[in-house]
Design a protein around this motif. Structure first.
Motif, PDB file in Angstrom:
ATOM      1  N   ASN A   1       0.836  -1.198   0.000  1.00 23.58           N
ATOM      2  CA  ASN A   1       0.000   0.000   0.000  1.00 23.58           C
ATOM      3  C   ASN A   1       0.874   1.253   0.000  1.00 23.58           C
TER       4      ASN A   1
ATOM      5  N   HIS B   1       0.777   3.567  -5.355  1.00 28.05           N
ATOM      6  CA  HIS B   1       0.008   2.393  -5.759  1.00 28.05           C
ATOM      7  C   HIS B   1      -1.420   2.812  -6.129  1.00 28.05           C
TER       8      HIS B   1
ATOM      9  N   ILE C   1      -3.501   2.806  -9.908  1.00 29.34           N
ATOM     10  CA  ILE C   1      -4.771   2.147 -10.228  1.00 29.34           C
ATOM     11  C   ILE C   1      -5.690   3.098 -10.987  1.00 29.34           C
TER      12      ILE C   1
ATOM     13  N   ASN D   1      -3.145  -6.915 -10.112  1.00 26.91           N
ATOM     14  CA  ASN D   1      -2.883  -6.890  -8.672  1.00 26.91           C
ATOM     15  C   ASN D   1      -1.965  -8.053  -8.299  1.00 26.91           C
TER      16      ASN D   1
ATOM     17  N   ASN E   1       0.204 -10.016  -5.299  1.00 23.10           N
ATOM     18  CA  ASN E   1       0.416 -10.235  -3.872  1.00 23.10           C
ATOM     19  C   ASN E   1       1.907 -10.074  -3.570  1.00 23.10           C
TER      20      ASN E   1
ATOM     21  N   MET F   1      -8.802  -8.771 -12.151  1.00 23.09           N
ATOM     22  CA  MET F   1      -8.516  -9.056 -10.746  1.00 23.09           C
ATOM     23  C   MET F   1      -7.986 -10.482 -10.658  1.00 23.09           C
TER      24      MET F   1
ATOM     25  N   LEU G   1      -4.217  -3.143  -0.898  1.00 23.26           N
ATOM     26  CA  LEU G   1      -4.814  -2.724  -2.164  1.00 23.26           C
ATOM     27  C   LEU G   1      -4.873  -3.849  -3.191  1.00 23.26           C
ATOM     28  N   MET G   2      -3.973  -4.827  -3.076  1.00 22.78           N
ATOM     29  CA  MET G   2      -3.981  -5.915  -4.064  1.00 22.78           C
ATOM     30  C   MET G   2      -5.103  -6.911  -3.825  1.00 22.78           C
ATOM     31  N   HIS G   3      -5.885  -6.729  -2.759  1.00 27.43           N
ATOM     32  CA  HIS G   3      -6.981  -7.652  -2.450  1.00 27.43           C
ATOM     33  C   HIS G   3      -8.296  -7.143  -3.023  1.00 27.43           C
TER      34      HIS G   3
ATOM     35  N   SER H   1     -10.275  -3.252  -3.518  1.00 31.41           N
ATOM     36  CA  SER H   1     -10.709  -2.660  -4.789  1.00 31.41           C
ATOM     37  C   SER H   1     -12.194  -2.341  -4.771  1.00 31.41           C
TER      38      SER H   1
ATOM     39  N   SER I   1     -13.974 -12.452  -6.293  1.00 28.87           N
ATOM     40  CA  SER I   1     -13.444 -11.731  -7.453  1.00 28.87           C
ATOM     41  C   SER I   1     -14.241 -12.053  -8.702  1.00 28.87           C
TER      42      SER I   1
END
Length: 553
Positions: A80, A84, A88, A100, A102, A193, A251-253, A257, A354
């Protein structure tokens, strides 16, 4: 990059609108309506909607200068950060899906997602991430450029030079103009995603912008009627009461989003932290008078509840009116701990993925049963492919109907199994979640079919047993797996963590507790107590680890 999926109108939209929404157009409409409202808070950094819009325009021009155009994939291998988040927003302006990543992936996992996604550009920050990326740069044929937050490591510079990949400093974007000159957009641009990979390597879920707006983002208004056009969206944001949301997820989860864009389209203020820290989050509730807290299940909720108790005499939680969870079970035990601090908190446990977005809200009854109220866009499909009637005793697949993704990226076989067209022309998503439909039309969630435990011929869904275990007053978290057993075929095995100072319960005590909620064949036959139940950075269950613990391997 070769796109294997083309845009098309998804049939069966449940909420009619006047236009096909593009996410960038929607964000820009809100930014124009509430330019001076604070959009983002991250540490000591803040951006208004107008400032975020301008910064995203600059960064979009920088990416375009690197050769990124509509449909190209850009991987964000980042923790985060403000950079970042701006990335997006900038990429939706270009119609270039942000991949995204992890940030805790091992080498094989990282290689899979970078290669599978056909990313043309990778944005990376931490030196250890750069060094890991350096080991595979020459194996990514679509990669053209690396963008570095900070200084590049020697290993990454050398690997990039050898592979003919250019290296750029992220801060260069500030030299570009902030004009909005990105051309016309439609609702057919793609948003991707990648799943958490709990059932194998991550898969890229490919959404149309319009479908993503309609389903995961609740058509721009989770609290009322769908926004029908950009004017309604901007006006609705301007008139919506000021709201501050604190996001605990990375944020990658997917949960992050979903909440990020949902709050953007309400003109709300969204707060994030560098990484999960329960005390920091609890203190931010007081500092910014947070109204909504977003978490990922008990893995985040339990330590936050403990810190709320620890700091209740020092901090003010009176502003907090809602705690919302998605992506993992949010148990009654953790909710009760929070409610002891503030009795009127509204708790929401979102059912979704997702591959489907937000499908509804879970409730948990006194027996630990997960139930979702009836709605027009969710049903239970029997083995014959027909929807089961309310009151049926048959267990079937839970189907999400309407605005669903186009495909899994580059995986036609899984796409065909998961995203189906019904006889009436509507599209549906079948993720393997099993359930039954009650007489009142509500759906009882039993668990993911792939994790089902076969014990002496009986089927046991881990999520049912986990809910019962978490309801034990001394248990803070639990995972349940099937372990090979000579007598049972598979025995139901639990891995649990306990509250500080709690005495270790016996297996008989655990079984007696669970027997009040579960049939006898579902009771755990073995229990392992650990200091902490391991979860992914996003709070997802780590069943591979749990099975290793339970089997003694």
């Amino acid at each position: 990059m070769t796109e294997q999926i083309t845009g098309g109108t998804t049939m069966g939209a449940s909420r009619d609108t006047d236009i096909q929404f593009n996410l960038a157009d929607a964000f820009e409409a809100v930014a124009a309506a509430v330019p001076d409202r604070t959009a983002i808070i991250f540490g000591d950094q803040q951006l208004t909607y107008a400032e975020l819009d301008a910064e995203a325009n600059k960064l979009a021009h920088f990416f375009a200068d690197l050769g990124v155009s509509k449909g190209d994939h850009v991987a964000l291998y980042l923790m985060n950060s403000m950079e970042h988040l701006i990335s997006i927003v900038s990429l939706i302006k270009l119609g270039a899906p942000a991949v995204n990543v992890n940030y805790r992936y091992t080498g094989p996992e990282l290689h899979h997602i970078m290669h599978d996604s056909d990313s043309k550009v990778i944005v990376v920050e931490l030196p250890e991430h750069q060094d890991l990326l350096a080991t595979m740069v020459d194996q990514l044929p679509e990669l053209k450029a690396l963008v570095i937050l900070g200084d590049p490591t020697e290993s990454l510079k050398d690997a990039a030079q050898a592979a003919g990949v250019t290296v750029h400093n992220f801060n260069k974007y500030s030299q570009f103009g902030d004009q909005n000159d990105f051309g016309e957009r439609t609702g057919d641009e793609h948003f991707i995603m990648y799943t958490g990979g709990t059932t194998g390597y991550p898969k890229g879920v490919l959404w149309r912008h319009h479908d993503f707006f309609m389903k995961p983002l609740s058509a721009g208004n989770p609290y009322g009627d769908a926004r029908r056009n950009l004017d309604e969206l901007g006006k609705g944001a301007a008139e919506f009461p000021s709201m501050v949301m604190l996001n605990a997820a990375p944020l990658m989860h997917g949960a992050a989003s979903f909440s990020l864009f949902t709050m953007f389209f309400l003109g709300a203020t969204w707060i994030m932290t560098r990484q999960f820290d329960a005390e920091e989050l609890v203190r931010l509730i007081d500092k910014y008078k947070v109204q909504v807290l977003v978490i990922v299940g008990d893995g985040m909720g339990s330590p936050i509840a403990d810190k709320m108790h620890e700091l209740k005499d020092e901090l003010d939680f009176s502003s907090l009116f809602s705690v919302s969870s998605g992506g993992a079970i949010f148990s009654n035990a953790v909710r009760d701990r929070m409610a002891e601090i503030k009795a009127d908190i509204y708790f929401r446990d979102n059912f979704g993925a997702s591959e489907s977005g937000n499908d509804g809200e879970f409730t948990i009854d006194e027996h630990g049963t997960l139930r979702m109220p009836s709605n027009a866009n969710t049903g239970v499909m029997g083995e014959d492919g027909n929807f089961l009637e309310p009151g049926s005793e048959e267990i079937g697949l839970i189907a999400r109907i309407g605005n669903v993704p186009l495909a899994y990226y580059k995986d036609p076989e899984k796409t065909e199994r998961t995203f189906v067209t019904l006889p009436d022309g509507r599209r549906a998503s079948l993720l393997g979640d099993m359930g039954r439909i009650e007489a009142d039309g509500s759906i009882v969630f039993l668990g993911r079919g792939s994790g089902c435990i076969n014990t002496k011929g009986e089927k046991v869904f881990p999520e049912e047993v986990e809910a019962a275990l978490r309801a034990h007053p001394d248990v803070t978290d639990a995972l349940v797996v099937g372990v090979d057993d000579a007598d049972f075929g598979q025995r139901v095995s639990g891995v649990i963590s306990l509250r500080a100072g709690a005495a270790t319960p016996s297996l008989a005590d655990i079984q007696a507790h669970c027997r009040t909620m579960l049939a006898g064949y579902k009771l755990p036959r073995s229990i392992d107590v650990v200091d902490e139940v391991r979860r992914t950075p996003a709070g997802k269950a780590n069943y591979k680890w749990a099975k290793e613990v339970a089997s003694g391997s």
